[in-house]
Design a protein around this motif. Structure first.
Motif, PDB file in Angstrom:
ATOM      1  N   LEU A  41      89.756 -34.250  13.622  1.00  0.00           N
ATOM      2  CA  LEU A  41      90.166 -34.208  15.031  1.00  0.00           C
ATOM      3  C   LEU A  41      89.755 -35.516  15.688  1.00  0.00           C
ATOM      4  CD1 LEU A  41      88.873 -30.611  15.849  1.00  0.00           C
ATOM      5  CD2 LEU A  41      91.238 -31.289  15.329  1.00  0.00           C
ATOM      6  N   PHE A  42      90.667 -36.086  16.460  1.00  0.00           N
ATOM      7  CA  PHE A  42      90.405 -37.384  17.099  1.00  0.00           C
ATOM      8  C   PHE A  42      90.894 -37.330  18.537  1.00  0.00           C
ATOM      9  CE2 PHE A  42      91.677 -41.794  18.121  1.00  0.00           C
ATOM     10  CZ  PHE A  42      90.474 -42.434  17.896  1.00  0.00           C
ATOM     11  N   ILE A  43      90.000 -37.605  19.479  1.00  0.00           N
ATOM     12  CA  ILE A  43      90.383 -37.595  20.886  1.00  0.00           C
ATOM     13  C   ILE A  43      90.763 -39.023  21.299  1.00  0.00           C
ATOM     14  CG2 ILE A  43      87.993 -37.814  21.763  1.00  0.00           C
ATOM     15  CD1 ILE A  43      88.903 -35.778  23.989  1.00  0.00           C
ATOM     16  N   GLN A  44      91.954 -39.159  21.887  1.00  0.00           N
ATOM     17  CA  GLN A  44      92.495 -40.498  22.172  1.00  0.00           C
ATOM     18  C   GLN A  44      92.056 -41.026  23.539  1.00  0.00           C
ATOM     19  OE1 GLN A  44      96.781 -39.807  21.498  1.00  0.00           O
ATOM     20  NE2 GLN A  44      96.625 -41.321  19.858  1.00  0.00           N
ATOM     21  N   HIS A  45      90.801 -40.833  23.878  1.00  0.00           N
ATOM     22  CA  HIS A  45      90.294 -41.227  25.192  1.00  0.00           C
ATOM     23  C   HIS A  45      88.898 -41.812  25.044  1.00  0.00           C
ATOM     24  CE1 HIS A  45      93.582 -38.845  26.966  1.00  0.00           C
ATOM     25  NE2 HIS A  45      93.339 -38.006  25.961  1.00  0.00           N
ATOM     26  N   THR A  46      88.477 -42.584  26.051  1.00  0.00           N
ATOM     27  CA  THR A  46      87.176 -43.258  25.978  1.00  0.00           C
ATOM     28  C   THR A  46      86.166 -42.684  26.966  1.00  0.00           C
ATOM     29  OG1 THR A  46      87.872 -44.935  27.571  1.00  0.00           O
ATOM     30  CG2 THR A  46      88.283 -45.409  25.242  1.00  0.00           C
ATOM     31  N   SER A  47      86.519 -41.595  27.625  1.00  0.00           N
ATOM     32  CA  SER A  47      85.587 -40.991  28.587  1.00  0.00           C
ATOM     33  C   SER A  47      85.516 -39.476  28.406  1.00  0.00           C
ATOM     34  CB  SER A  47      85.995 -41.343  30.017  1.00  0.00           C
ATOM     35  OG  SER A  47      87.329 -40.945  30.268  1.00  0.00           O
ATOM     36  N   ALA A  48      85.817 -39.023  27.210  1.00  0.00           N
ATOM     37  CA  ALA A  48      85.648 -37.626  26.805  1.00  0.00           C
ATOM     38  C   ALA A  48      85.319 -37.683  25.318  1.00  0.00           C
ATOM     39  CB  ALA A  48      86.918 -36.813  27.045  1.00  0.00           C
ATOM     40  N   SER A  49      84.721 -36.630  24.782  1.00  0.00           N
ATOM     41  CA  SER A  49      84.325 -36.692  23.381  1.00  0.00           C
ATOM     42  C   SER A  49      84.385 -35.317  22.738  1.00  0.00           C
ATOM     43  CB  SER A  49      82.941 -37.323  23.243  1.00  0.00           C
ATOM     44  OG  SER A  49      82.046 -36.788  24.179  1.00  0.00           O
ATOM     45  N   LEU A  50      84.129 -35.282  21.441  1.00  0.00           N
ATOM     46  CA  LEU A  50      84.161 -34.039  20.663  1.00  0.00           C
ATOM     47  C   LEU A  50      82.792 -33.819  20.025  1.00  0.00           C
ATOM     48  CD1 LEU A  50      87.606 -34.570  18.851  1.00  0.00           C
ATOM     49  CD2 LEU A  50      87.151 -33.069  20.811  1.00  0.00           C
ATOM     50  N   ALA A  51      82.396 -32.563  19.898  1.00  0.00           N
ATOM     51  CA  ALA A  51      81.127 -32.242  19.254  1.00  0.00           C
ATOM     52  C   ALA A  51      81.212 -30.837  18.677  1.00  0.00           C
ATOM     53  CB  ALA A  51      79.976 -32.331  20.256  1.00  0.00           C
ATOM     54  N   VAL A  52      80.249 -30.510  17.825  1.00  0.00           N
ATOM     55  CA  VAL A  52      80.097 -29.155  17.292  1.00  0.00           C
ATOM     56  C   VAL A  52      78.737 -28.648  17.726  1.00  0.00           C
ATOM     57  CG1 VAL A  52      79.725 -27.830  15.173  1.00  0.00           C
ATOM     58  CG2 VAL A  52      81.601 -29.473  15.285  1.00  0.00           C
ATOM     59  N   ASN A  53      78.699 -27.462  18.345  1.00  0.00           N
ATOM     60  CA  ASN A  53      77.405 -26.859  18.643  1.00  0.00           C
ATOM     61  C   ASN A  53      77.586 -25.377  18.951  1.00  0.00           C
ATOM     62  OD1 ASN A  53      74.397 -26.779  20.143  1.00  0.00           O
ATOM     63  ND2 ASN A  53      74.653 -28.336  18.568  1.00  0.00           N
ATOM     64  N   VAL A  96      80.417 -42.667  23.428  1.00  0.00           N
ATOM     65  CA  VAL A  96      79.963 -43.275  22.163  1.00  0.00           C
ATOM     66  C   VAL A  96      78.765 -42.519  21.586  1.00  0.00           C
ATOM     67  CG1 VAL A  96      80.928 -45.554  22.633  1.00  0.00           C
ATOM     68  CG2 VAL A  96      78.549 -45.092  23.259  1.00  0.00           C
ATOM     69  N   LEU A  97      77.949 -41.902  22.450  1.00  0.00           N
ATOM     70  CA  LEU A  97      76.812 -41.118  21.935  1.00  0.00           C
ATOM     71  C   LEU A  97      77.293 -39.882  21.177  1.00  0.00           C
ATOM     72  CD1 LEU A  97      74.344 -41.247  24.951  1.00  0.00           C
ATOM     73  CD2 LEU A  97      73.868 -42.066  22.638  1.00  0.00           C
ATOM     74  N   LEU A  98      78.314 -39.234  21.683  1.00  0.00           N
ATOM     75  CA  LEU A  98      78.793 -37.983  21.089  1.00  0.00           C
ATOM     76  C   LEU A  98      79.861 -38.235  20.036  1.00  0.00           C
ATOM     77  CD1 LEU A  98      78.710 -36.003  24.397  1.00  0.00           C
ATOM     78  CD2 LEU A  98      77.525 -35.308  22.315  1.00  0.00           C
ATOM     79  N   GLY A  99      80.722 -39.204  20.274  1.00  0.00           N
ATOM     80  CA  GLY A  99      81.725 -39.566  19.279  1.00  0.00           C
ATOM     81  C   GLY A  99      83.106 -39.045  19.601  1.00  0.00           C
ATOM     82  N   SER A 100      84.104 -39.748  19.085  1.00  0.00           N
ATOM     83  CA  SER A 100      85.512 -39.472  19.370  1.00  0.00           C
ATOM     84  C   SER A 100      86.168 -38.596  18.319  1.00  0.00           C
ATOM     85  CB  SER A 100      86.294 -40.796  19.412  1.00  0.00           C
ATOM     86  OG  SER A 100      85.729 -41.666  20.355  1.00  0.00           O
ATOM     87  N   SER A 101      85.465 -38.296  17.231  1.00  0.00           N
ATOM     88  CA  SER A 101      86.139 -37.525  16.188  1.00  0.00           C
ATOM     89  C   SER A 101      85.195 -36.561  15.504  1.00  0.00           C
ATOM     90  CB  SER A 101      86.801 -38.458  15.177  1.00  0.00           C
ATOM     91  OG  SER A 101      85.865 -38.968  14.274  1.00  0.00           O
ATOM     92  N   LEU A 102      85.783 -35.582  14.874  1.00  0.00           N
ATOM     93  CA  LEU A 102      85.069 -34.606  14.055  1.00  0.00           C
ATOM     94  C   LEU A 102      85.824 -34.440  12.753  1.00  0.00           C
ATOM     95  CD1 LEU A 102      84.480 -31.649  16.567  1.00  0.00           C
ATOM     96  CD2 LEU A 102      82.795 -33.368  15.858  1.00  0.00           C
ATOM     97  N   THR A 103      85.100 -34.221  11.664  1.00  0.00           N
ATOM     98  CA  THR A 103      85.728 -33.817  10.415  1.00  0.00           C
ATOM     99  C   THR A 103      85.066 -32.518   9.973  1.00  0.00           C
ATOM    100  OG1 THR A 103      86.082 -36.136   9.830  1.00  0.00           O
ATOM    101  CG2 THR A 103      86.340 -34.525   8.067  1.00  0.00           C
ATOM    102  N   LEU A 104      85.892 -31.503   9.703  1.00  0.00           N
ATOM    103  CA  LEU A 104      85.386 -30.156   9.425  1.00  0.00           C
ATOM    104  C   LEU A 104      85.931 -29.663   8.097  1.00  0.00           C
ATOM    105  CD1 LEU A 104      86.101 -28.748  12.995  1.00  0.00           C
ATOM    106  CD2 LEU A 104      83.913 -29.612  12.142  1.00  0.00           C
ATOM    107  N   PRO A 105      85.089 -29.012   7.288  1.00  0.00           N
ATOM    108  CA  PRO A 105      85.561 -28.518   5.994  1.00  0.00           C
ATOM    109  C   PRO A 105      86.471 -27.292   6.143  1.00  0.00           C
ATOM    110  CG  PRO A 105      83.274 -27.881   6.316  1.00  0.00           C
ATOM    111  CD  PRO A 105      83.651 -28.731   7.507  1.00  0.00           C
ATOM    112  N   VAL A 106      87.431 -27.198   5.241  1.00  0.00           N
ATOM    113  CA  VAL A 106      88.364 -26.071   5.193  1.00  0.00           C
ATOM    114  C   VAL A 106      88.220 -25.391   3.833  1.00  0.00           C
ATOM    115  CG1 VAL A 106      90.815 -25.422   5.149  1.00  0.00           C
ATOM    116  CG2 VAL A 106      89.994 -27.190   6.739  1.00  0.00           C
ATOM    117  N   SER A 107      88.167 -24.060   3.845  1.00  0.00           N
ATOM    118  CA  SER A 107      88.077 -23.302   2.600  1.00  0.00           C
ATOM    119  C   SER A 107      88.845 -22.000   2.755  1.00  0.00           C
ATOM    120  CB  SER A 107      86.611 -23.001   2.283  1.00  0.00           C
ATOM    121  OG  SER A 107      86.523 -22.156   1.158  1.00  0.00           O
TER     122      SER A 107
END
Lengths: 140, 140, 140
Positions: A41-53, A96-107
């Motif tokens: 997942l990649f967010i195409q913006h510089t003032s919002a971000s993605l995280a897992v929690n 930049v602290l949180l990051g613009s992308s996530l990679t998640l495993p699929v099973s």
């Protein structure tokens, strides 16, 4: 080996941390076809971000917003990029602290998240409009 | 193109930053078969995280733990999620700052880490039990 | 499905946040061949990092450098890893906060970045020499 890529458009959300796992799952039709793979997942913006929690107590998301506002305050004297409002430069730093992308495993046709994990959209602007996420799913 | 996915179970570790490169390599048997590829690691928890940093002087890992405790203190007055103990909300914040996953390049049967790079498990709870990492290896 | 992997060598840069989108694109010849895919970038160092953020106003990059120097100051009393100079331990901390790798979506032969997004090399040392990035491109 298959690749699926599509654009997920999320409506405007208030500043803060938002659980969007269900929105992401609705946006990727082909997950159930994969025995093993990865979702990017990649967010195409510089003032919002993605995280897992944490996906349960909303206080966690409130505390995240409050704590990031302490670590990255508005109107710090060292900011020079101030023309777009007091929430703008902090938004870039949080991004930049949180990051613009996530990679998640699929099973076996589903995301292999832990029991308490959810996907967050972290909205750092006070009055953002919608946000675009590029979902790239690969596997077999 | 091949895909391997497996679960790596790590025993309980004390709060702090731990070098786990050897544990990860033991957990992925098939690395030597790949000429080129990527290894994805995902921790299925919201109060521990993964990072890459120095594999030599243990003082680096101690300083990381000490500095994250300054940036993300216990008992901050703005925390509302406090029922699970003073180390819980800081653990969630550290987890999103550091991240739940790593993607590492693979070349000629080995991880293409720099000379001084190792893989860290960052344990943010005082009394955690073991942690589960999903390793997904793809390549050819 | 194709895989390309190569080493991108960047010359020495001053401490700070640098826009390197053009350097990365020059380093990956095969991007135009892919209809869909992912580009993975990995920096083989523990005192520099990679990030995605604003590609326009250079003040954003200056403010990022200034703000990270506040969040991660030199000569903090809790640092024990001090033999390599006052900029060394902060560099390790900034590196784990920002991260060593990026994964970016590819579509129709180009990176699917947002309009305002660029790739940053974040140099955290005062007198670094060049930096090595491993670019791994996969897709079809």
């Amino acid at each position: 080996m298959v690749w699926y890529q599509n654009r997920i458009e999320l409506g405007a959300m208030p500043r803060g941390f938002h659980l969007i796992t269900a929105d992401i799952l609705r946006g990727i039709d082909d997950l159930h076809q994969l025995q093993v793979g990865l979702l990017h997942l990649f967010i195409q913006h510089t003032s919002a971000s993605l995280a897992v929690n944490e996906n349960a107590d909303p206080d966690v998301r409130g505390d995240l917003e409050r704590h990031f506002n302490v670590m990255v305050p508005e109107n710090a004297p060292h900011y020079q990029h101030t023309l777009e409002g007091p929430d703008d430069m902090p938004a870039h730093i949080k991004s930049v602290l949180l990051g613009s992308s996530l990679t998640l495993p699929v099973s076996e046709g589903r995301l292999l998240l832990g029991t308490w994990q959810g996907i967050y959209l972290c909205e750092h602007r006070d009055h953002a409009s919608g946000r675009t996420i590029i979902a790239t799913l690969q596997g077999e």
